[in-house]
Motif scaffolding. Structure first.
Motif, PDB file in Angstrom:
ATOM      1  N   MET A   1       5.651  -1.734  23.285  1.00 27.85           N
ATOM      2  CA  MET A   1       5.055  -0.430  23.330  1.00 27.85           C
ATOM      3  C   MET A   1       5.271   0.226  24.702  1.00 27.85           C
ATOM      4  SD  MET A   1       0.914   0.730  22.986  1.00 27.85           S
ATOM      5  CE  MET A   1       0.318   0.212  24.580  1.00 27.85           C
ATOM      6  N   ASN A   2       5.855   1.399  24.376  1.00 26.23           N
ATOM      7  CA  ASN A   2       6.557   2.032  25.741  1.00 26.23           C
ATOM      8  C   ASN A   2       5.490   3.102  26.427  1.00 26.23           C
ATOM      9  OD1 ASN A   2       8.854   1.014  25.646  1.00 26.23           O
ATOM     10  ND2 ASN A   2       9.815   2.695  24.521  1.00 26.23           N
ATOM     11  N   THR A   3       4.622   3.705  25.433  1.00 27.34           N
ATOM     12  CA  THR A   3       3.509   4.650  26.115  1.00 27.34           C
ATOM     13  C   THR A   3       2.204   4.095  25.403  1.00 27.34           C
ATOM     14  OG1 THR A   3       3.727   6.049  23.900  1.00 27.34           O
ATOM     15  CG2 THR A   3       5.210   6.502  25.954  1.00 27.34           C
ATOM     16  N   ILE A   4       1.182   4.557  26.109  1.00 28.38           N
ATOM     17  CA  ILE A   4      -0.100   3.998  25.888  1.00 28.38           C
ATOM     18  C   ILE A   4      -0.773   5.318  25.444  1.00 28.38           C
ATOM     19  CG2 ILE A   4      -2.474   3.358  26.686  1.00 28.38           C
ATOM     20  CD1 ILE A   4      -0.890   1.511  28.793  1.00 28.38           C
ATOM     21  N   ASN A   5      -1.547   4.943  24.116  1.00 29.21           N
ATOM     22  CA  ASN A   5      -2.198   6.086  23.666  1.00 29.21           C
ATOM     23  C   ASN A   5      -3.206   6.519  24.550  1.00 29.21           C
ATOM     24  OD1 ASN A   5      -5.184   6.992  22.583  1.00 29.21           O
ATOM     25  ND2 ASN A   5      -4.073   6.605  20.364  1.00 29.21           N
ATOM     26  N   PRO A   6      -3.510   8.081  24.887  1.00 28.79           N
ATOM     27  CA  PRO A   6      -4.417   8.551  25.893  1.00 28.79           C
ATOM     28  C   PRO A   6      -5.937   7.790  25.852  1.00 28.79           C
ATOM     29  CG  PRO A   6      -3.043  10.223  24.833  1.00 28.79           C
ATOM     30  CD  PRO A   6      -2.732   8.930  24.227  1.00 28.79           C
ATOM     31  N   ASP A   7      -6.233   7.817  24.387  1.00 28.29           N
ATOM     32  CA  ASP A   7      -7.753   7.254  24.342  1.00 28.29           C
ATOM     33  C   ASP A   7      -7.824   6.120  24.966  1.00 28.29           C
ATOM     34  OD1 ASP A   7      -8.468   9.747  23.498  1.00 28.29           O
ATOM     35  OD2 ASP A   7      -7.995   9.189  21.404  1.00 28.29           O
ATOM     36  N   LEU A   8      -6.881   5.034  24.590  1.00 26.49           N
ATOM     37  CA  LEU A   8      -6.632   3.624  25.131  1.00 26.49           C
ATOM     38  C   LEU A   8      -6.552   3.698  26.589  1.00 26.49           C
ATOM     39  CD1 LEU A   8      -4.606   1.734  22.129  1.00 26.49           C
ATOM     40  CD2 LEU A   8      -7.291   1.533  22.691  1.00 26.49           C
ATOM     41  N   PHE A   9      -5.812   4.527  27.117  1.00 18.80           N
ATOM     42  CA  PHE A   9      -5.539   4.570  28.640  1.00 18.80           C
ATOM     43  C   PHE A   9      -6.465   4.809  29.270  1.00 18.80           C
ATOM     44  CE2 PHE A   9      -3.894   6.695  32.481  1.00 18.80           C
ATOM     45  CZ  PHE A   9      -3.568   5.615  33.097  1.00 18.80           C
ATOM     46  N   ALA A  10      -7.424   5.814  28.652  1.00 17.29           N
ATOM     47  CA  ALA A  10      -8.942   6.228  29.300  1.00 17.29           C
ATOM     48  C   ALA A  10      -9.904   5.007  29.421  1.00 17.29           C
ATOM     49  CB  ALA A  10      -9.462   7.645  28.603  1.00 17.29           C
ATOM     50  N   LYS A  11      -9.537   4.460  28.349  1.00 17.20           N
ATOM     51  CA  LYS A  11     -10.704   3.236  28.141  1.00 17.20           C
ATOM     52  C   LYS A  11     -10.229   2.025  29.232  1.00 17.20           C
ATOM     53  CE  LYS A  11     -12.401   0.198  24.143  1.00 17.20           C
ATOM     54  NZ  LYS A  11     -12.340   0.168  22.742  1.00 17.20           N
ATOM     55  N   LEU A  12      -8.813   1.752  29.282  1.00 14.78           N
ATOM     56  CA  LEU A  12      -8.178   1.079  30.238  1.00 14.78           C
ATOM     57  C   LEU A  12      -8.867   1.144  31.478  1.00 14.78           C
ATOM     58  CD1 LEU A  12      -4.807  -0.393  29.942  1.00 14.78           C
ATOM     59  CD2 LEU A  12      -5.552   0.134  32.071  1.00 14.78           C
ATOM     60  N   MET A  13      -8.639   2.514  31.945  1.00 11.96           N
ATOM     61  CA  MET A  13      -8.971   2.888  33.259  1.00 11.96           C
ATOM     62  C   MET A  13     -10.447   2.701  33.820  1.00 11.96           C
ATOM     63  SD  MET A  13      -6.139   3.327  34.436  1.00 11.96           S
ATOM     64  CE  MET A  13      -6.674   4.234  36.091  1.00 11.96           C
ATOM     65  N   SER A  18      -9.617  -5.340  39.136  1.00 11.72           N
ATOM     66  CA  SER A  18      -9.051  -6.447  39.014  1.00 11.72           C
ATOM     67  C   SER A  18      -8.518  -6.738  37.595  1.00 11.72           C
ATOM     68  CB  SER A  18      -9.702  -7.840  39.498  1.00 11.72           C
ATOM     69  OG  SER A  18     -10.907  -7.833  38.806  1.00 11.72           O
ATOM     70  N   ALA A  19      -9.470  -6.332  36.810  1.00 11.31           N
ATOM     71  CA  ALA A  19      -9.002  -6.721  35.251  1.00 11.31           C
ATOM     72  C   ALA A  19      -7.944  -5.476  34.888  1.00 11.31           C
ATOM     73  CB  ALA A  19     -10.512  -6.333  34.334  1.00 11.31           C
ATOM     74  N   ARG A  20      -8.324  -4.368  35.282  1.00 10.47           N
ATOM     75  CA  ARG A  20      -7.260  -3.257  35.005  1.00 10.47           C
ATOM     76  C   ARG A  20      -5.915  -3.613  35.481  1.00 10.47           C
ATOM     77  NH1 ARG A  20      -9.927   1.104  37.302  1.00 10.47           N
ATOM     78  NH2 ARG A  20      -8.792   0.750  39.221  1.00 10.47           N
ATOM     79  N   HIS A  21      -5.845  -4.089  36.765  1.00 11.51           N
ATOM     80  CA  HIS A  21      -4.675  -4.368  37.403  1.00 11.51           C
ATOM     81  C   HIS A  21      -3.877  -5.622  36.414  1.00 11.51           C
ATOM     82  CE1 HIS A  21      -1.374  -5.388  40.446  1.00 11.51           C
ATOM     83  NE2 HIS A  21      -1.689  -6.530  40.158  1.00 11.51           N
ATOM     84  N   ASP A  22      -4.658  -6.751  36.177  1.00 10.77           N
ATOM     85  CA  ASP A  22      -4.022  -7.751  35.253  1.00 10.77           C
ATOM     86  C   ASP A  22      -3.560  -7.232  34.129  1.00 10.77           C
ATOM     87  OD1 ASP A  22      -4.671  -9.371  37.302  1.00 10.77           O
ATOM     88  OD2 ASP A  22      -6.445 -10.515  36.566  1.00 10.77           O
ATOM     89  N   LEU A  27       0.842  -5.630  30.301  1.00  8.56           N
ATOM     90  CA  LEU A  27       1.483  -4.453  29.557  1.00  8.56           C
ATOM     91  C   LEU A  27       2.820  -4.285  29.819  1.00  8.56           C
ATOM     92  CD1 LEU A  27      -1.674  -1.989  28.975  1.00  8.56           C
ATOM     93  CD2 LEU A  27      -0.783  -3.748  27.179  1.00  8.56           C
ATOM     94  N   GLY A  28       3.154  -4.411  31.321  1.00  9.23           N
ATOM     95  CA  GLY A  28       4.493  -4.178  31.450  1.00  9.23           C
ATOM     96  C   GLY A  28       5.395  -5.367  31.255  1.00  9.23           C
TER      97      GLY A  28
END
Length: 62
Positions: A1-13, A18-22, A27-28
């Motif tokens: 996956m090259n891009t993240i769905n904006p809704d999933l990105f907002a949820k991830l943020m 620490s969890a977000r960084h991991d 994902l990278g």
């Protein structure tokens, strides 16, 4: 996956730093679908909620 769905990105943020960084590091390095990413985020959120309120996991003796 090259891009993240904006809704999933907002949820991830909304995850703790620490969890977000991991998860972003994972994902990278790992191709993952949107459904799998959503499941991972929900699992992390559930784990965090369980750690914050351990008494909810105790058996009820009433």
């Amino acid at each position: 996956m090259n891009t993240i769905n904006p809704d999933l990105f907002a949820k991830l943020m909304t995850l703790p730093d620490s969890a977000r960084h991991d998860l972003l590091e994972f994902l990278g390095a790992t191709p993952i679908g949107e459904g799998q990413l959503n499941d991972l985020i929900e699992n992390i959120e559930s784990s965090i909620a369980a750690m914050r309120s351990p008494l909810q996991n105790e058996p009820s003796y009433s």
